[in-house]
Scaffold this active site. Structure first.
Site, mmCIF file in Angstrom:
data_model
loop_
_atom_site.group_PDB
_atom_site.id
_atom_site.type_symbol
_atom_site.label_atom_id
_atom_site.label_comp_id
_atom_site.label_asym_id
_atom_site.label_seq_id
_atom_site.Cartn_x
_atom_site.Cartn_y
_atom_site.Cartn_z
ATOM 1 C CG ASP A 56 -1.653 2.945 0.150
ATOM 2 O OD1 ASP A 56 -1.805 4.119 0.534
ATOM 3 O OD2 ASP A 56 -2.191 2.482 -0.863
ATOM 4 C CG ASP A 68 -1.027 -2.174 -1.170
ATOM 5 O OD1 ASP A 68 -1.136 -1.606 -0.064
ATOM 6 O OD2 ASP A 68 -0.919 -1.550 -2.236
ATOM 7 C CE1 TYR A 120 1.046 -0.299 -8.425
ATOM 8 C CE2 TYR A 120 3.082 0.801 -9.078
ATOM 9 C CZ TYR A 120 2.282 -0.335 -9.050
ATOM 10 O OH TYR A 120 2.709 -1.495 -9.650
ATOM 11 C CD GLU A 177 -6.891 -1.583 -2.320
ATOM 12 O OE1 GLU A 177 -5.874 -2.174 -1.932
ATOM 13 O OE2 GLU A 177 -7.000 -1.091 -3.457
#
Length: 519
Positions: free
Chosen positions: A95, A98, A246, A491
Protein backbone atom coordinates in the site's frame (compact mmCIF):
# COMPACT_ATOMS: atom_id res chain seq x y z
CA UNK A 1 7.33 -5.56 -23.67
CA UNK A 2 6.92 -3.15 -26.52
CA UNK A 3 3.92 -3.62 -28.73
CA UNK A 4 3.33 -2.35 -32.19
CA UNK A 5 0.52 0.00 -33.21
CA UNK A 6 -1.61 -0.72 -36.22
CA UNK A 7 -3.56 1.92 -38.05
CA UNK A 8 -7.26 1.68 -38.68
CA UNK A 9 -8.26 1.23 -42.26
CA UNK A 10 -9.48 4.80 -42.10
CA UNK A 11 -7.46 7.56 -40.51
CA UNK A 12 -9.53 10.45 -39.27
CA UNK A 13 -7.85 13.79 -38.80
CA UNK A 14 -9.71 16.20 -36.55
CA UNK A 15 -8.78 19.83 -36.43
CA UNK A 16 -9.45 21.11 -32.95
CA UNK A 17 -8.93 24.49 -31.37
CA UNK A 18 -7.59 24.50 -27.84
CA UNK A 19 -5.65 27.12 -25.91
CA UNK A 20 -5.77 29.26 -29.02
CA UNK A 21 -3.80 26.71 -31.04
CA UNK A 22 -5.08 24.41 -33.77
CA UNK A 23 -4.11 20.83 -32.98
CA UNK A 24 -4.22 17.94 -35.43
CA UNK A 25 -5.25 14.67 -33.82
CA UNK A 26 -5.05 11.25 -35.46
CA UNK A 27 -7.14 8.34 -34.21
CA UNK A 28 -5.46 4.93 -34.39
CA UNK A 29 -6.39 1.52 -33.06
CA UNK A 30 -3.67 0.03 -30.91
CA UNK A 31 -3.06 -3.33 -29.28
CA UNK A 32 -2.17 -1.82 -25.93
CA UNK A 33 -5.67 -1.05 -24.77
CA UNK A 34 -8.20 1.69 -25.05
CA UNK A 35 -9.47 1.16 -28.60
CA UNK A 36 -9.35 4.20 -30.85
CA UNK A 37 -7.25 6.77 -29.00
CA UNK A 38 -6.28 10.25 -30.11
CA UNK A 39 -2.53 10.31 -30.63
CA UNK A 40 -0.88 13.74 -30.45
CA UNK A 41 1.67 15.03 -32.87
CA UNK A 42 3.93 16.27 -30.08
CA UNK A 43 4.41 15.56 -26.39
CA UNK A 44 5.34 17.92 -23.59
CA UNK A 45 8.77 16.65 -22.54
CA UNK A 46 8.53 17.91 -18.95
CA UNK A 47 5.35 15.98 -18.26
CA UNK A 48 6.63 12.96 -20.20
CA UNK A 49 9.77 12.84 -18.07
CA UNK A 50 7.72 13.18 -14.89
CA UNK A 51 5.33 10.44 -16.05
CA UNK A 52 8.24 8.06 -16.65
CA UNK A 53 9.44 8.74 -13.11
CA UNK A 54 5.99 8.38 -11.53
CA UNK A 55 5.36 4.99 -13.12
CA UNK A 56 8.49 3.53 -11.52
CA UNK A 57 6.88 3.59 -8.08
CA UNK A 58 4.68 0.68 -9.10
CA UNK A 59 7.85 -1.35 -9.63
CA UNK A 60 8.99 -0.29 -6.16
CA UNK A 61 5.70 -1.51 -4.65
CA UNK A 62 5.37 -4.89 -6.35
CA UNK A 63 4.86 -7.98 -4.22
CA UNK A 64 5.57 -11.56 -5.24
CA UNK A 65 8.10 -13.13 -7.55
CA UNK A 66 9.37 -10.38 -9.80
CA UNK A 67 9.42 -11.11 -13.53
CA UNK A 68 11.80 -8.25 -14.23
CA UNK A 69 14.01 -6.66 -11.61
CA UNK A 70 13.65 -3.03 -12.62
CA UNK A 71 14.44 -1.63 -9.17
CA UNK A 72 17.93 -2.85 -8.17
CA UNK A 73 17.24 -2.85 -4.42
CA UNK A 74 13.97 -4.79 -4.71
CA UNK A 75 13.60 -8.58 -4.85
CA UNK A 76 11.01 -11.33 -4.44
CA UNK A 77 8.74 -11.00 -1.41
CA UNK A 78 5.53 -12.38 0.09
CA UNK A 79 5.58 -15.26 -2.39
CA UNK A 80 3.45 -17.43 -0.07
CA UNK A 81 0.63 -14.92 0.39
CA UNK A 82 -2.74 -16.65 0.14
CA UNK A 83 -1.50 -20.19 0.61
CA UNK A 84 -3.53 -20.73 3.78
CA UNK A 85 -6.67 -20.37 1.65
CA UNK A 86 -5.29 -22.31 -1.29
CA UNK A 87 -4.92 -19.11 -3.33
CA UNK A 88 -2.06 -17.33 -5.02
CA UNK A 89 -2.19 -13.79 -3.61
CA UNK A 90 1.52 -13.20 -4.04
CA UNK A 91 1.10 -10.40 -6.57
CA UNK A 92 -0.57 -7.07 -5.98
CA UNK A 93 1.21 -4.11 -4.45
CA UNK A 94 2.12 -2.92 -1.01
CA UNK A 95 0.00 0.00 0.00
CA UNK A 96 2.56 2.59 1.06
CA UNK A 97 5.70 2.52 3.17
CA UNK A 98 4.39 -0.62 4.86
CA UNK A 99 3.81 -4.17 3.60
CA UNK A 100 0.05 -4.57 3.86
CA UNK A 101 -2.07 -5.25 0.82
CA UNK A 102 -5.21 -3.21 1.45
CA UNK A 103 -7.73 -4.23 -1.20
CA UNK A 104 -9.81 -1.04 -1.08
CA UNK A 105 -7.14 1.50 -2.11
CA UNK A 106 -5.41 -1.07 -4.35
CA UNK A 107 -8.58 -1.54 -6.38
CA UNK A 108 -8.96 2.24 -6.64
CA UNK A 109 -5.37 2.40 -7.88
CA UNK A 110 -6.27 -0.05 -10.65
CA UNK A 111 -9.43 1.84 -11.60
CA UNK A 112 -7.49 5.07 -11.94
CA UNK A 113 -4.70 3.47 -13.95
CA UNK A 114 -7.31 2.08 -16.32
CA UNK A 115 -9.11 5.41 -16.65
CA UNK A 116 -5.81 7.10 -17.48
CA UNK A 117 -5.02 4.56 -20.21
CA UNK A 118 -8.53 4.72 -21.63
CA UNK A 119 -8.58 8.50 -21.92
CA UNK A 120 -4.93 9.19 -22.72
CA UNK A 121 -3.50 5.93 -24.05
CA UNK A 122 -2.44 7.55 -27.30
CA UNK A 123 -0.46 10.27 -25.55
CA UNK A 124 1.06 7.71 -23.17
CA UNK A 125 2.13 5.62 -26.15
CA UNK A 126 3.68 8.66 -27.82
CA UNK A 127 5.64 9.24 -24.60
CA UNK A 128 6.62 5.53 -24.58
CA UNK A 129 4.98 4.99 -21.18
CA UNK A 130 1.77 3.06 -21.88
CA UNK A 131 3.46 -0.33 -21.60
CA UNK A 132 4.69 0.58 -18.12
CA UNK A 133 1.19 1.60 -17.04
CA UNK A 134 -0.33 -1.62 -18.38
CA UNK A 135 2.39 -3.70 -16.72
CA UNK A 136 1.49 -2.13 -13.36
CA UNK A 137 -2.20 -2.62 -14.02
CA UNK A 138 -1.80 -6.30 -14.88
CA UNK A 139 0.17 -6.94 -11.68
CA UNK A 140 -2.75 -5.61 -9.65
CA UNK A 141 -5.50 -7.21 -11.71
CA UNK A 142 -3.97 -10.68 -11.48
CA UNK A 143 -4.05 -10.30 -7.71
CA UNK A 144 -7.65 -9.04 -7.66
CA UNK A 145 -8.84 -11.88 -9.89
CA UNK A 146 -7.27 -14.45 -7.57
CA UNK A 147 -8.74 -12.63 -4.56
CA UNK A 148 -12.24 -13.33 -5.90
CA UNK A 149 -12.46 -17.14 -5.90
CA UNK A 150 -16.29 -17.33 -5.86
CA UNK A 151 -19.31 -15.10 -6.41
CA UNK A 152 -19.79 -13.91 -2.83
CA UNK A 153 -16.23 -14.13 -1.50
CA UNK A 154 -13.57 -11.47 -1.88
CA UNK A 155 -10.27 -11.40 -0.02
CA UNK A 156 -9.74 -7.75 0.85
CA UNK A 157 -6.50 -7.72 2.82
CA UNK A 158 -3.24 -9.60 3.26
CA UNK A 159 -1.26 -9.02 6.44
CA UNK A 160 -1.99 -7.78 9.93
CA UNK A 161 -1.52 -3.99 10.02
CA UNK A 162 -1.08 -3.96 13.80
CA UNK A 163 1.85 -6.36 13.55
CA UNK A 164 3.21 -4.89 10.34
CA UNK A 165 3.29 -1.33 11.60
CA UNK A 166 5.31 -2.35 14.65
CA UNK A 167 8.05 -3.72 12.40
CA UNK A 168 10.57 -1.81 10.32
CA UNK A 169 12.08 -4.21 7.80
CA UNK A 170 12.51 -4.89 4.12
CA UNK A 171 9.68 -6.87 2.46
CA UNK A 172 12.20 -9.38 1.13
CA UNK A 173 13.16 -10.47 4.67
CA UNK A 174 9.86 -10.24 6.57
CA UNK A 175 8.86 -13.46 8.31
CA UNK A 176 5.74 -12.47 10.26
CA UNK A 177 2.48 -14.32 9.62
CA UNK A 178 0.32 -12.67 6.97
CA UNK A 179 -3.32 -13.49 7.75
CA UNK A 180 -6.09 -13.03 5.22
CA UNK A 181 -9.26 -10.98 5.58
CA UNK A 182 -12.30 -11.69 3.41
CA UNK A 183 -15.83 -10.41 2.92
CA UNK A 184 -18.75 -12.75 2.38
CA UNK A 185 -22.53 -12.61 2.28
CA UNK A 186 -22.54 -12.79 6.10
CA UNK A 187 -19.60 -10.39 6.49
CA UNK A 188 -20.28 -7.75 3.84
CA UNK A 189 -18.14 -4.99 2.41
CA UNK A 190 -20.08 -3.31 -0.37
CA UNK A 191 -17.55 -0.50 -0.69
CA UNK A 192 -14.51 -2.67 -1.36
CA UNK A 193 -16.52 -5.15 -3.46
CA UNK A 194 -17.95 -2.35 -5.62
CA UNK A 195 -14.58 -0.63 -5.98
CA UNK A 196 -13.10 -3.94 -7.09
CA UNK A 197 -15.99 -4.31 -9.54
CA UNK A 198 -15.17 -0.84 -10.90
CA UNK A 199 -11.52 -1.83 -11.28
CA UNK A 200 -12.48 -5.04 -13.09
CA UNK A 201 -14.88 -3.25 -15.44
CA UNK A 202 -12.47 -0.44 -16.28
CA UNK A 203 -9.58 -2.84 -16.82
CA UNK A 204 -11.75 -5.03 -19.06
CA UNK A 205 -11.98 -2.06 -21.42
CA UNK A 206 -8.21 -1.62 -21.39
CA UNK A 207 -7.60 -5.27 -22.20
CA UNK A 208 -10.41 -5.65 -24.72
CA UNK A 209 -8.18 -4.99 -27.77
CA UNK A 210 -5.16 -6.72 -26.19
CA UNK A 211 -6.43 -9.96 -24.69
CA UNK A 212 -10.12 -10.64 -25.33
CA UNK A 213 -10.22 -13.68 -23.07
CA UNK A 214 -8.70 -11.84 -20.11
CA UNK A 215 -11.01 -8.89 -20.73
CA UNK A 216 -14.04 -11.16 -20.71
CA UNK A 217 -12.88 -12.78 -17.47
CA UNK A 218 -12.45 -9.38 -15.83
CA UNK A 219 -15.91 -8.30 -16.91
CA UNK A 220 -17.42 -11.49 -15.51
CA UNK A 221 -15.77 -10.83 -12.16
CA UNK A 222 -16.96 -7.21 -12.29
CA UNK A 223 -20.61 -8.16 -12.76
CA UNK A 224 -20.47 -10.81 -10.03
CA UNK A 225 -18.82 -8.42 -7.59
CA UNK A 226 -21.29 -5.64 -8.28
CA UNK A 227 -24.22 -7.98 -7.69
CA UNK A 228 -22.55 -9.17 -4.47
CA UNK A 229 -21.94 -5.59 -3.29
CA UNK A 230 -25.50 -4.50 -4.03
CA UNK A 231 -27.23 -7.59 -2.67
CA UNK A 232 -25.32 -7.72 0.64
CA UNK A 233 -24.99 -4.08 1.60
CA UNK A 234 -22.69 -2.88 4.33
CA UNK A 235 -19.41 -1.01 4.80
CA UNK A 236 -16.36 -3.20 5.30
CA UNK A 237 -15.17 -1.11 8.22
CA UNK A 238 -18.46 -1.84 9.98
CA UNK A 239 -17.79 -5.53 9.46
CA UNK A 240 -14.16 -5.13 10.54
CA UNK A 241 -14.09 -2.06 12.80
CA UNK A 242 -10.43 -2.63 13.66
CA UNK A 243 -9.58 -1.59 10.08
CA UNK A 244 -11.26 1.79 10.36
CA UNK A 245 -8.06 3.49 11.54
CA UNK A 246 -6.34 2.60 8.27
CA UNK A 247 -8.79 3.12 5.41
CA UNK A 248 -12.13 4.01 6.94
CA UNK A 249 -14.86 4.00 4.34
CA UNK A 250 -17.40 6.69 5.18
CA UNK A 251 -20.09 5.01 3.05
CA UNK A 252 -20.45 2.29 0.43
CA UNK A 253 -23.04 4.20 -1.58
CA UNK A 254 -20.59 6.13 -3.75
CA UNK A 255 -18.77 2.95 -4.75
CA UNK A 256 -22.03 1.36 -5.92
CA UNK A 257 -22.68 4.30 -8.24
CA UNK A 258 -19.03 4.39 -9.38
CA UNK A 259 -19.10 0.69 -10.23
CA UNK A 260 -22.42 0.95 -12.07
CA UNK A 261 -20.99 3.78 -14.17
CA UNK A 262 -17.98 1.74 -15.16
CA UNK A 263 -20.11 -1.32 -15.85
CA UNK A 264 -22.32 0.72 -18.16
CA UNK A 265 -19.28 1.82 -20.15
CA UNK A 266 -17.90 -1.73 -20.20
CA UNK A 267 -21.13 -3.53 -21.16
CA UNK A 268 -23.41 -0.96 -22.78
CA UNK A 269 -26.15 -2.44 -20.61
CA UNK A 270 -28.58 0.37 -19.84
CA UNK A 271 -29.66 -1.23 -16.57
CA UNK A 272 -26.35 -0.10 -15.08
CA UNK A 273 -26.97 3.44 -16.26
CA UNK A 274 -30.50 3.30 -14.88
CA UNK A 275 -29.08 2.11 -11.55
CA UNK A 276 -27.00 5.28 -11.26
CA UNK A 277 -29.52 7.74 -12.68
CA UNK A 278 -32.65 6.43 -10.97
CA UNK A 279 -33.53 6.12 -7.30
CA UNK A 280 -30.02 5.06 -6.29
CA UNK A 281 -28.66 8.23 -7.81
CA UNK A 282 -31.26 10.29 -5.97
CA UNK A 283 -30.44 8.57 -2.68
CA UNK A 284 -26.67 8.15 -2.94
CA UNK A 285 -25.12 10.69 -5.33
CA UNK A 286 -25.65 13.88 -3.31
CA UNK A 287 -26.32 15.62 -6.62
CA UNK A 288 -26.02 19.37 -6.59
CA UNK A 289 -23.32 19.38 -3.91
CA UNK A 290 -19.77 19.50 -5.27
CA UNK A 291 -17.21 17.37 -3.47
CA UNK A 292 -13.54 16.42 -3.77
CA UNK A 293 -12.46 13.18 -5.44
CA UNK A 294 -10.46 10.68 -3.37
CA UNK A 295 -10.02 6.99 -2.57
CA UNK A 296 -12.92 7.37 -0.13
CA UNK A 297 -15.33 9.59 -2.08
CA UNK A 298 -15.99 8.49 -5.66
CA UNK A 299 -18.95 10.80 -6.26
CA UNK A 300 -17.03 13.50 -8.18
CA UNK A 301 -15.38 10.81 -10.30
CA UNK A 302 -18.75 9.25 -11.05
CA UNK A 303 -20.21 12.63 -11.96
CA UNK A 304 -17.43 13.26 -14.46
CA UNK A 305 -17.53 9.68 -15.78
CA UNK A 306 -21.28 9.86 -16.41
CA UNK A 307 -21.04 13.36 -17.84
CA UNK A 308 -19.06 11.66 -20.59
CA UNK A 309 -22.31 10.02 -21.62
CA UNK A 310 -24.04 13.40 -21.83
CA UNK A 311 -21.22 15.02 -23.79
CA UNK A 312 -21.16 12.25 -26.39
CA UNK A 313 -24.80 11.11 -26.39
CA UNK A 314 -25.17 12.23 -29.99
CA UNK A 315 -22.48 9.70 -30.91
CA UNK A 316 -24.72 6.80 -29.89
CA UNK A 317 -23.90 6.29 -26.23
CA UNK A 318 -26.95 4.11 -25.69
CA UNK A 319 -28.96 6.64 -23.69
CA UNK A 320 -32.74 6.59 -23.45
CA UNK A 321 -35.06 9.41 -22.50
CA UNK A 322 -35.56 7.75 -19.11
CA UNK A 323 -31.94 8.51 -18.25
CA UNK A 324 -31.89 12.12 -19.43
CA UNK A 325 -32.89 13.87 -16.21
CA UNK A 326 -30.55 11.82 -14.06
CA UNK A 327 -27.64 12.31 -16.43
CA UNK A 328 -28.26 16.04 -16.58
CA UNK A 329 -28.12 16.17 -12.77
CA UNK A 330 -24.78 14.37 -12.83
CA UNK A 331 -23.44 16.76 -15.43
CA UNK A 332 -24.68 19.84 -13.57
CA UNK A 333 -22.96 18.59 -10.43
CA UNK A 334 -19.79 17.91 -12.40
CA UNK A 335 -19.99 21.51 -13.63
CA UNK A 336 -20.24 22.63 -10.01
CA UNK A 337 -17.19 20.54 -9.12
CA UNK A 338 -15.23 22.25 -11.87
CA UNK A 339 -16.36 25.65 -10.61
CA UNK A 340 -14.92 25.13 -7.12
CA UNK A 341 -11.62 24.07 -8.68
CA UNK A 342 -11.15 27.13 -10.87
CA UNK A 343 -9.26 29.80 -8.89
CA UNK A 344 -11.10 32.74 -10.48
CA UNK A 345 -14.57 31.31 -9.94
CA UNK A 346 -16.92 32.90 -7.42
CA UNK A 347 -17.17 29.50 -5.71
CA UNK A 348 -13.43 28.77 -5.78
CA UNK A 349 -12.19 26.56 -2.96
CA UNK A 350 -9.32 27.51 -0.68
CA UNK A 351 -5.77 27.21 -1.93
CA UNK A 352 -2.42 27.98 -0.39
CA UNK A 353 -0.41 31.10 -1.14
CA UNK A 354 1.65 28.92 -3.44
CA UNK A 355 -1.49 28.02 -5.42
CA UNK A 356 -2.18 24.46 -4.21
CA UNK A 357 -5.81 23.45 -3.78
CA UNK A 358 -5.86 22.58 -0.10
CA UNK A 359 -8.49 20.23 1.35
CA UNK A 360 -6.86 18.06 4.03
CA UNK A 361 -3.73 18.22 6.16
CA UNK A 362 -2.95 14.50 5.94
CA UNK A 363 -1.72 13.49 2.48
CA UNK A 364 -2.48 17.00 1.26
CA UNK A 365 -1.55 16.27 -2.37
CA UNK A 366 -4.22 13.62 -2.90
CA UNK A 367 -7.15 15.97 -3.40
CA UNK A 368 -5.48 18.58 -5.64
CA UNK A 369 -3.93 15.93 -7.88
CA UNK A 370 -7.19 13.96 -8.11
CA UNK A 371 -9.13 17.18 -8.77
CA UNK A 372 -6.66 18.31 -11.41
CA UNK A 373 -7.04 14.98 -13.20
CA UNK A 374 -10.81 15.42 -13.29
CA UNK A 375 -10.39 18.98 -14.57
CA UNK A 376 -8.10 17.82 -17.38
CA UNK A 377 -10.55 15.08 -18.36
CA UNK A 378 -13.58 17.34 -18.17
CA UNK A 379 -11.90 20.03 -20.22
CA UNK A 380 -11.08 17.45 -22.87
CA UNK A 381 -14.69 16.23 -22.89
CA UNK A 382 -15.76 19.81 -23.54
CA UNK A 383 -13.12 20.26 -26.22
CA UNK A 384 -13.98 17.07 -28.07
CA UNK A 385 -17.74 17.59 -27.93
CA UNK A 386 -17.48 21.18 -29.11
CA UNK A 387 -18.73 22.68 -25.83
CA UNK A 388 -16.74 25.88 -25.37
CA UNK A 389 -18.24 27.36 -22.21
CA UNK A 390 -18.57 26.37 -18.56
CA UNK A 391 -20.87 28.64 -16.55
CA UNK A 392 -20.09 29.27 -12.89
CA UNK A 393 -22.74 31.63 -11.55
CA UNK A 394 -22.47 34.67 -13.73
CA UNK A 395 -19.02 33.79 -15.00
CA UNK A 396 -17.93 31.84 -18.06
CA UNK A 397 -14.88 29.62 -18.34
CA UNK A 398 -13.36 27.55 -21.13
CA UNK A 399 -11.61 24.19 -21.47
CA UNK A 400 -8.37 26.16 -21.50
CA UNK A 401 -9.14 27.43 -17.99
CA UNK A 402 -9.61 23.90 -16.73
CA UNK A 403 -6.36 22.85 -18.33
CA UNK A 404 -4.57 25.83 -16.81
CA UNK A 405 -5.77 24.77 -13.35
CA UNK A 406 -4.66 21.18 -13.97
CA UNK A 407 -1.23 22.37 -15.09
CA UNK A 408 -0.88 24.62 -12.05
CA UNK A 409 -1.38 21.69 -9.67
CA UNK A 410 1.00 19.45 -11.62
CA UNK A 411 3.63 22.19 -11.74
CA UNK A 412 3.29 22.75 -7.99
CA UNK A 413 3.97 19.05 -7.42
CA UNK A 414 6.97 19.13 -9.74
CA UNK A 415 8.70 22.01 -7.96
CA UNK A 416 6.94 25.28 -8.79
CA UNK A 417 6.13 25.92 -5.13
CA UNK A 418 7.51 28.04 -2.28
CA UNK A 419 9.78 25.19 -1.12
CA UNK A 420 11.21 24.81 -4.64
CA UNK A 421 10.89 21.10 -3.97
CA UNK A 422 9.62 18.35 -6.24
CA UNK A 423 7.20 16.18 -4.29
CA UNK A 424 7.67 13.47 -6.92
CA UNK A 425 10.71 11.52 -5.74
CA UNK A 426 13.35 11.19 -8.43
CA UNK A 427 12.12 14.11 -10.52
CA UNK A 428 14.19 17.27 -10.66
CA UNK A 429 17.22 18.23 -8.62
CA UNK A 430 15.52 18.60 -5.24
CA UNK A 431 13.05 16.10 -3.79
CA UNK A 432 12.45 14.43 -0.38
CA UNK A 433 15.40 12.29 0.72
CA UNK A 434 13.85 10.59 3.76
CA UNK A 435 10.59 9.16 2.44
CA UNK A 436 8.71 7.10 5.04
CA UNK A 437 9.29 3.78 3.30
CA UNK A 438 10.73 0.65 4.85
CA UNK A 439 12.41 -0.80 1.79
CA UNK A 440 13.92 2.50 0.70
CA UNK A 441 15.31 3.28 4.15
CA UNK A 442 17.22 0.01 4.74
CA UNK A 443 20.27 -1.08 2.71
CA UNK A 444 19.41 -4.01 0.46
CA UNK A 445 22.10 -6.25 2.02
CA UNK A 446 20.79 -5.82 5.59
CA UNK A 447 18.40 -8.22 7.32
CA UNK A 448 16.99 -6.38 10.31
CA UNK A 449 14.21 -8.76 11.22
CA UNK A 450 11.25 -6.93 12.69
CA UNK A 451 13.44 -4.56 14.69
CA UNK A 452 15.03 -2.23 12.18
CA UNK A 453 13.96 0.92 14.00
CA UNK A 454 17.47 2.36 13.80
CA UNK A 455 16.83 2.89 10.09
CA UNK A 456 13.48 4.50 10.78
CA UNK A 457 15.09 6.90 13.28
CA UNK A 458 18.23 7.63 11.28
CA UNK A 459 18.61 11.29 10.21
CA UNK A 460 20.51 10.20 7.09
CA UNK A 461 18.94 10.16 3.61
CA UNK A 462 17.47 6.87 2.47
CA UNK A 463 20.12 4.57 0.98
CA UNK A 464 17.62 3.59 -1.74
CA UNK A 465 15.58 6.02 -3.82
CA UNK A 466 11.83 5.25 -3.91
CA UNK A 467 11.67 6.56 -7.46
CA UNK A 468 8.24 7.80 -8.48
CA UNK A 469 6.87 8.12 -4.96
CA UNK A 470 4.44 11.00 -4.59
CA UNK A 471 4.76 11.96 -0.94
CA UNK A 472 1.92 13.29 1.19
CA UNK A 473 2.79 16.92 0.56
CA UNK A 474 2.96 20.32 2.21
CA UNK A 475 1.09 21.93 5.06
CA UNK A 476 -1.39 24.75 4.63
CA UNK A 477 1.44 27.31 4.73
CA UNK A 478 3.27 25.48 1.89
CA UNK A 479 5.94 24.16 4.28
CA UNK A 480 7.33 20.63 4.27
CA UNK A 481 9.52 18.74 6.75
CA UNK A 482 11.66 16.02 5.20
CA UNK A 483 11.83 13.59 8.11
CA UNK A 484 11.24 9.86 7.87
CA UNK A 485 8.92 9.76 10.88
CA UNK A 486 6.80 12.56 9.45
CA UNK A 487 4.20 10.12 8.13
CA UNK A 488 1.60 12.82 7.48
CA UNK A 489 3.77 14.58 4.90
CA UNK A 490 6.43 12.11 3.84
CA UNK A 491 4.72 8.78 3.16
CA UNK A 492 3.83 7.77 -0.40
CA UNK A 493 0.95 5.54 -1.53
CA UNK A 494 0.20 3.59 -4.67
CA UNK A 495 -3.13 5.38 -5.16
CA UNK A 496 -1.34 8.75 -5.06
CA UNK A 497 0.88 7.43 -7.83
CA UNK A 498 -2.11 6.37 -9.91
CA UNK A 499 -3.57 9.86 -9.57
CA UNK A 500 -0.39 11.67 -10.62
CA UNK A 501 0.02 9.23 -13.53
CA UNK A 502 -3.46 10.19 -14.70
CA UNK A 503 -2.83 13.90 -14.36
CA UNK A 504 0.53 13.84 -16.13
CA UNK A 505 -0.91 11.68 -18.91
CA UNK A 506 -3.69 14.21 -19.43
CA UNK A 507 -1.14 17.00 -19.78
CA UNK A 508 1.19 15.28 -22.22
CA UNK A 509 -0.41 17.08 -25.14
CA UNK A 510 -3.40 19.15 -26.15
CA UNK A 511 -5.75 16.67 -27.76
CA UNK A 512 -9.25 15.32 -27.77
CA UNK A 513 -10.42 12.13 -26.12
CA UNK A 514 -12.17 9.21 -27.77
CA UNK A 515 -15.94 9.54 -27.92
CA UNK A 516 -16.44 6.00 -26.62
CA UNK A 517 -14.41 4.08 -24.04
CA UNK A 518 -15.46 0.76 -25.56
CA UNK A 519 -14.66 1.39 -29.23
Amino acid sequence: MARCVRCCCCVLVLLLVALGVTAAVVFVRNRNGGGDRPVPGSVDHKYAEALAVALQFFQVQKSGKLVKKEIPWRGDSAVDDGQEAGLDLSRGMYDAGDHIKFGFPMAFTATMLSWSVLEYGGAMEAAKQRDSAIDALRWIMDYLVNAHPSHDVLYIQVGDPEVDHKCWERPETMSEKRPLTKITAKSPGSDVAAETAAAMAAASLVYKPIDASYSSSLLGHAEQLFAFADRHRGAYTRTFPELAKYYNSTTYQDELLWASGWLFHATGNRSYLAYATGKNGEDFADLGNPRYFSWDDKRPGTQVLLSRVSFFASQGAGVSDDNDDGLESYKQTADAVMCILLPDSETAAFRTQGGLLYVAEWNSLQHPVASAFLAAVYGDYMLTSGKTELTCGGQSFSPADLRKFAQSQADYVLGDNPMKLSYLVGYGDSYPQRVHHRGASIPSDVNTGCGGQEWLESPDPNPNVATGALVGGPFKNDSFVDERQNVMQNEATTYNSALIVGLLSGLLSTSSVAQSLSS
